[in-house]
Design an enzyme around this catalytic site. Structure first.
Site, PDB file in Angstrom:
ATOM      1  CG  LEU A  44      -2.140  -0.873   1.259  1.00 51.98           C
ATOM      2  CD1 LEU A  44      -2.784  -0.844   2.639  1.00 51.98           C
ATOM      3  CD2 LEU A  44      -3.142  -0.437   0.200  1.00 51.98           C
ATOM      4  CG  ASP A  45       0.613   4.280  -3.018  1.00 50.58           C
ATOM      5  OD1 ASP A  45       1.460   3.476  -3.439  1.00 50.58           O
ATOM      6  OD2 ASP A  45      -0.214   4.854  -3.745  1.00 50.58           O
TER       7      ASP A  45
END
Length: 301
Positions: A44-45
């Site tokens: 996930l960013d």
């Protein structure tokens, strides 16, 4: 003093906080659980929050299947401002006075449902000649990228106020929600960037059983490692959407030796969960063309 590393297996549904990379979260949990082996199921960013399955021990053998699973996100974006990273962590590079109305947004969403092409953003982990695109982007280098085909299963407007819209997105693996937001804005003659992104579902997992780093640390203080282990889901929960087959003692023995076996009440084709005596999960199999079930990935224990 060195901490003893444990051979534990299971899946933890972490509620990843913003500002932390997926690998940083993984390393914290590996240390906290004193686990010998652990991995996550796709990054996930740093800006993003929400569902990040952490696989311990034997569960790392099924992490690739979670990586391939469909995912659902809730994303908020701001129209009128474009950033170099396509999210709020980036630097503003363009402005537009065009702010779409709610009706415009709803009409445009339908054009992005189904199979679409996306150009991977420069700020992504995609490799170009052995280098990550984000590493090149940080040096100010932009390279040619090939479009990728992804599938958007559902795209729904949740709210819209002023220049900010919030949407729910269910999509296939490899989908860049930041790119989706930029492409949606471009279709309406403007620009946009992601202001918040939260993964709310992955395969059969949803937000109901998420646990934060802070909650896990508190659990450890109160009940030690047993309290942490109680939050682990079983390895086969990652494949809960697959059909299962039950093996006899003899069939399980032959299968563990690498042999394909005949099984009653099996599906006609595809991958299956394998269960041995006492319904113990023993791994992943595949139904062959002749109807036999062959082993594909087996658990050690």
């Amino acid at each position: 003093m060195n901490r003893v590393r444990r051979d534990i297996s299971g899946v933890l549904l972490l509620d990843k906080p913003t500002g932390v990379t997926s690998n940083q979260a993984l390393q914290k949990l590996k240390f906290l659980f004193q686990a010998r082996k652990a991995g996550h199921t796709g990054s996930l960013d740093p800006l993003a929050t929400g569902l990040l399955p952490i696989c311990f021990g034997e569960a790392t053998k099924v992490s690739a299947y979670l990586l391939d699973a469909d995912k659902t996100y809730r994303v908020s974006c701001q129209f009128g401002i474009k950033t170099d990273t396509a999210d709020a962590d980036g630097t503003e590079v363009e402005r537009s006075n065009v702010l779409p109305r709610e009706d415009d947004i709803r009409k445009s969403l339908g054009d992005f449902v189904g199979e679409i092409e996306q150009l991977p953003p420069m700020y992504s982990a995609v490799k170009h000649n052995g280098q990550r695109l984000y590493a090149l982007a940080r040096k100010g280098i932009e390279v040619e990228r090939k479009p990728r085909r992804v599938r958007i299963f559902d795209l729904t407007l949740v709210s819209h106020e002023g220049s900010v819209a919030t949407m729910d997105v269910t999509c296939s693996k490899g989908t860049y929600v930041r790119t989706l937001v930029e492409d949606l804005a471009a279709a309406m003659g403007t620009v946009a960037h992601v202001t918040s992104l939260r993964r709310v579902a992955l395969a059969r997992y949803d937000s109901a059983d998420l646990v934060s780093l802070e909650q896990l640390e508190a659990l450890y203080e109160q009940g030690g490692l047993p309290a942490l282990d109680a939050r682990l889901k079983t390895v086969d929960s990652a494949l809960d959407h697959w059909p299962s087959v039950e093996l006899t003692d003899d069939s399980a023995l032959h299968l563990k030796q690498g042999q394909a076996v005949r099984v009653k009440n099996r599906p006609r084709a595809g991958q299956v969960r394998l269960y041995g005596p006492e319904l113990r999960f023993i791994g992943i199999g595949e139904v062959l063309a002749d109807g036999r079930v062959a082993p594909r990935r087996l658990m050690v224990r």
